[in-house]
Design an enzyme around this catalytic site. Structure first.
Site, PDB file in Angstrom:
ATOM      1  N   GLU A 163      -5.410  -4.339  -0.539  1.00 12.79           N
ATOM      2  CA  GLU A 163      -6.918  -3.846  -0.106  1.00 12.79           C
ATOM      3  C   GLU A 163      -7.010  -2.738   0.748  1.00 12.79           C
ATOM      4  OE1 GLU A 163      -5.302  -6.695   0.541  1.00 12.79           O
ATOM      5  OE2 GLU A 163      -6.292  -7.812  -1.168  1.00 12.79           O
TER       6      GLU A 163
ATOM      7  N   CYS B  99      10.413   1.520   1.519  1.00 15.87           N
ATOM      8  CA  CYS B  99      11.331   0.439   1.832  1.00 15.87           C
ATOM      9  C   CYS B  99      12.876   0.862   1.908  1.00 15.87           C
ATOM     10  CB  CYS B  99      11.343  -0.724   0.872  1.00 15.87           C
ATOM     11  SG  CYS B  99      11.320  -0.447  -0.780  1.00 15.87           S
TER      12      CYS B  99
ATOM     13  N   GLU C 237      11.084  -8.197  -3.760  1.00 12.75           N
ATOM     14  CA  GLU C 237      11.322  -6.959  -3.390  1.00 12.75           C
ATOM     15  C   GLU C 237      10.948  -6.693  -1.842  1.00 12.75           C
ATOM     16  OE1 GLU C 237      13.140  -4.441  -5.060  1.00 12.75           O
ATOM     17  OE2 GLU C 237      13.011  -5.958  -6.631  1.00 12.75           O
ATOM     18  N   LEU C 238      11.677  -6.837  -0.999  1.00 16.04           N
ATOM     19  CA  LEU C 238      11.443  -7.016   0.365  1.00 16.04           C
ATOM     20  C   LEU C 238      11.941  -5.585   1.244  1.00 16.04           C
ATOM     21  CD1 LEU C 238      11.885 -10.857   0.871  1.00 16.04           C
ATOM     22  CD2 LEU C 238       9.816  -9.305   0.208  1.00 16.04           C
TER      23      LEU C 238
ATOM     24  N   TRP D  78       0.742  -1.160  -0.072  1.00 17.96           N
ATOM     25  CA  TRP D  78      -0.043   0.029   0.017  1.00 17.96           C
ATOM     26  C   TRP D  78       0.730   1.229  -0.087  1.00 17.96           C
ATOM     27  CZ3 TRP D  78       2.202   1.864   4.292  1.00 17.96           C
ATOM     28  CH2 TRP D  78       2.686   0.997   5.098  1.00 17.96           C
TER      29      TRP D  78
HETATM   30  P1  NAD Z   1       2.364  -7.333   6.064  1.00 21.75           P
HETATM   31  O1  NAD Z   1       3.773  -7.858   6.356  1.00 21.75           O
HETATM   32  O2  NAD Z   1       1.143  -7.995   6.950  1.00 21.75           O
HETATM   33  O3  NAD Z   1       2.047  -6.943   4.549  1.00 21.75           O
HETATM   34  C1  NAD Z   1       2.771  -6.610   3.606  1.00 21.75           C
HETATM   35  C2  NAD Z   1       2.113  -6.461   2.306  1.00 21.75           C
HETATM   36  O4  NAD Z   1       2.108  -8.061   1.948  1.00 21.75           O
HETATM   37  C3  NAD Z   1       0.508  -6.077   2.433  1.00 21.75           C
HETATM   38  O5  NAD Z   1       0.226  -5.531   1.031  1.00 21.75           O
HETATM   39  C4  NAD Z   1      -0.132  -7.538   2.787  1.00 21.75           C
HETATM   40  O6  NAD Z   1      -1.610  -7.359   1.969  1.00 21.75           O
HETATM   41  C5  NAD Z   1       0.592  -8.365   1.897  1.00 21.75           C
HETATM   42  N1  NAD Z   1       0.464  -9.768   2.457  1.00 21.75           N
HETATM   43  C6  NAD Z   1       0.662  -9.757   3.536  1.00 21.75           C
HETATM   44  N2  NAD Z   1       0.412 -11.263   3.673  1.00 21.75           N
HETATM   45  C7  NAD Z   1       0.310 -11.887   2.313  1.00 21.75           C
HETATM   46  C8  NAD Z   1       0.400 -13.099   1.811  1.00 21.75           C
HETATM   47  N3  NAD Z   1       0.146 -14.172   2.725  1.00 21.75           N
HETATM   48  N4  NAD Z   1       0.160 -13.268   0.547  1.00 21.75           N
HETATM   49  C9  NAD Z   1       0.123 -12.254  -0.169  1.00 21.75           C
HETATM   50  N5  NAD Z   1       0.370 -10.950   0.336  1.00 21.75           N
HETATM   51  C10 NAD Z   1       0.436 -10.773   1.808  1.00 21.75           C
HETATM   52  O7  NAD Z   1       2.539  -6.042   6.846  1.00 21.75           O
HETATM   53  P2  NAD Z   1       1.936  -4.701   6.638  1.00 21.75           P
HETATM   54  O8  NAD Z   1       1.343  -4.148   8.179  1.00 21.75           O
HETATM   55  O9  NAD Z   1       0.870  -4.174   5.673  1.00 21.75           O
HETATM   56  O10 NAD Z   1       3.194  -3.692   6.560  1.00 21.75           O
HETATM   57  C11 NAD Z   1       4.211  -3.758   7.650  1.00 21.75           C
HETATM   58  C12 NAD Z   1       5.429  -4.188   6.920  1.00 21.75           C
HETATM   59  O11 NAD Z   1       5.521  -4.527   5.896  1.00 21.75           O
HETATM   60  C13 NAD Z   1       6.239  -2.778   7.162  1.00 21.75           C
HETATM   61  O12 NAD Z   1       6.954  -2.669   8.514  1.00 21.75           O
HETATM   62  C14 NAD Z   1       7.373  -3.067   6.257  1.00 21.75           C
HETATM   63  O13 NAD Z   1       8.210  -3.776   6.993  1.00 21.75           O
HETATM   64  C15 NAD Z   1       6.782  -3.842   5.099  1.00 21.75           C
HETATM   65  N6  NAD Z   1       6.409  -3.247   3.909  1.00 21.75           N
HETATM   66  C16 NAD Z   1       7.420  -3.146   2.831  1.00 21.75           C
HETATM   67  C17 NAD Z   1       6.983  -2.600   1.863  1.00 21.75           C
HETATM   68  C18 NAD Z   1       8.120  -2.642   0.699  1.00 21.75           C
HETATM   69  O14 NAD Z   1       7.934  -1.653  -0.055  1.00 21.75           O
HETATM   70  N7  NAD Z   1       9.216  -3.386   0.557  1.00 21.75           N
HETATM   71  C19 NAD Z   1       5.611  -2.002   1.597  1.00 21.75           C
HETATM   72  C20 NAD Z   1       4.867  -2.157   2.642  1.00 21.75           C
HETATM   73  C21 NAD Z   1       4.963  -2.682   3.770  1.00 21.75           C
END
Ligand code: NAD
Length: 482
Positions: free
Chosen positions: A181, A287, A253-254, A154
């Site tokens: 979402e 990120c 891309e983490l 997002w």
């Molecule tokens: P999260 O780890 O739950 O989700 C990160 C993303 O992955 C979200 O878009 C979520 O919908 C998706 N996701 C989660 N579980 C999934 C699954 N099993 N299959 C497919 N997609 C899945 O965390 P969050 O609360 O949305 O974000 C928190 C952490 O995520 C942040 O602290 C950051 O470290 C990381 N993040 C990284 C990026 C990036 O650009 N690398 C972007 C957003 C969040």
């Protein structure tokens, strides 16, 4: 069509049609600046996902068979529409994600620029002819890998999905993409640009759903040939394992925890201004956001004073309001994380120089925060903050700073400030990161690759390298019939 809150009504796009999905299950879309529910996002059933997979399978045949000049023209037309619609895309994005309008519309224009790069790169997916025996033609061909399952978060609601979509389409692949979402109307607005530009039905399918359910189904499907994910390290690890079980390649891309090393010969004021600007962009939810500030002890005082000044000059507010330079955090989870990381650091002896708490108003607002004296074992020093927290630590020698910078399992972005070419080269050689910026904290550009090492993932987006994941290499040796 809009909701009663003036937000676009969100649909999935499957097999050339905008649809609500099988069960009518939905999740709320929340404006993070007000905490109001502004719409609903439909959640896919397994049957919806199967239709999307079937469409992507057929769409792959259609798109791959479309002359490259036509494909390029469609992608350029989509880029033109993104530029034309940038103001509206920006408003929708700010309502869903919170970032200031200037950042949202800027993201839309940069997205168009990225798409133009990929549109042109479609024409450069060259193979080669290798010298061989008489009567034999030995060639190496590059072909699209096939339908792609993509998952994006997002934080860049239009730029994130577009990196996957434009790379895949430029290589000749079709997609099923699950956008966030939490920012679904922005992703839908992007998809609409591609469709209005003439992308054939079925080539690009947009779904939303329960993330783990959707990813498990799409990854296991025999239709899917590549998994492309942007998001956190734990989720990336999970999806990479699922991809491995299905023997499919993946692009990961983490997250990161970017060190900024300010060397003894740097200008501390300039370094602090540039680093602070990058730190608070998108409220730190990037990120590559600078997140560990390692400053030579001789400059620590000046650097810290200027950084605090910059943090206090940030105007926090609703991204739609004039003058706002930092919006709310995108969701309640980030707000809670900021509170937890700050409290943990303080409990371990850190000092908050400015900020340190949520703002006393509705919305997920957290003050730009600067901390010193954060010990190495504080959560903030090893967990990606993904928010507006800036821990500043003084160091004595460059060896020590490099060791601290490289100590974490992350390896995405790193930054260095120095006037010495020799020191800059040392940083370039020794920092374990996929992206290094020296004397600035600029963002990514379409013509150069971005991506991580170590736990930050593998594969690259941007630059000619972006096509690598989406193409397979085929050796063909042809013995000419005498
Ligand atoms: P999260 O780890 O739950 O989700 C990160 C993303 O992955 C979200 O878009 C979520 O919908 C998706 N996701 C989660 N579980 C999934 C699954 N099993 N299959 C497919 N997609 C899945 O965390 P969050 O609360 O949305 O974000 C928190 C952490 O995520 C942040 O602290 C950051 O470290 C990381 N993040 C990284 C990026 C990036 O650009 N690398 C972007 C957003 C969040």
């Amino acid at each position: 069509m809009t909701t009663e809150h003036g937000h676009p009504a969100v649909r999935m796009h499957i097999a050339g049609e905008w649809c609500q999905g099988g069960t009518g299950r939905t999740a709320p879309i929340v404006n993070p600046a007000t905490e109001e529910v502004i719409g609903e996002v439909p959640l896919a059933t397994t049957a919806d996902l199967d239709r999307a997979l079937g469409a992507a399978d057929e769409g792959f045949r259609v798109w791959r068979g479309t002359p490259v000049a036509r494909r390029t023209a469609i992608l350029h037309a989509a880029a033109g529409l993104i530029d034309e619609r940038a103001a509206e895309i920006g408003r929708v994005m700010t309502r869903e994600q919170g970032k200031p309008l200037a950042e949202s519309t800027g993201e839309a224009h940069r997205t168009a620029d990225t798409l133009r790069w990929h549109a042109d790169d479609a024409r450069r997916a060259y193979g080669r002819v290798i010298p061989s025996a008489p009567g034999t033609v030995l060639t190496v061909r590059r072909e699209p890998v096939g339908p792609v399952a993509a998952f994006v978060p997002w934080n860049f609601p239009v730029g994130g999905p577009n990196r996957k979509i434009s790379s895949a389409l430029s290589a000749g692949c079709s997609l099923v993409i699950k956008a966030s979402e939490e920012t679904p109307a922005t992703a839908a607005a992007l998809v609409r640009c591609y469709l209005d530009a003439g992308l054939p039905p079925g080539v690009l399918n947009l779904v939303f759903g329960e993330p783990a359910e959707v990813s498990a189904h799409l990854i296991a499907s025999p239709v899917t040939r590549l998994i492309a994910f942007t998001g956190s390290v734990p989720v990336g690890r999970l999806l990479a394992a699922e991809a491995g079980r299905a023997m499919k390649p993946s692009l990961m891309e983490l997250g990161g925890h970017a060190p900024v090393i300010v060397c003894a010969d740097a200008d501390p004021v300039q370094a602090a201004r540039r680093a602070a600007q990058a730190k608070f962009a998108n409220a730190g939810q990037v990120c590559t956001s600078p997140s560990r500030f390692l400053v030579h002890e001789s400059l620590a005082e000046d650097f810290t004073a200027e950084f605090v000044k910059a943090a206090e000059a940030v105007v926090v507010g609703d991204g739609l309001s004039e003058g706002t330079t930092m919006g709310p955090l995108a969701n309640e989870r980030r707000l809670e994380a900021m509170e937890r990381l700050t409290a943990d650091a303080v409990a371990r002896g850190a000092k908050v120089l400015t900020g340190g708490e949520r703002l006393d108003r509705a919305g997920y607002f957290f003050a730009p925060t600067v901390l010193t004296g954060v010990p190495a074992d504080a959560d903030l020093m090893h967990e990606e903050p993904f928010g507006p927290l800036a821990p500043i630590t003084a160091f004595t020698g460059l060896d020590e700073a490099l060791a601290t910078a490289n100590a974490l399992p992350y390896g995405l972005a790193a930054y260095g400030f120095t006037r010495s070419a020799a020191t800059a080269e040392r940083l370039s050689d020794e920092l374990e990161a996929g992206i290094l910026s020296v004397n600035h904290c600029g963002g990514s550009v379409p013509e150069a690759p971005s991506g991580g090492v170590k736990d930050s993932g593998y594969g690259r987006e941007g630059g000619p390298e972006a096509l690598d994941a989406y193409l397979i290499t085929k050796r063909v040796s042809h013995l000419l019939v005498p």
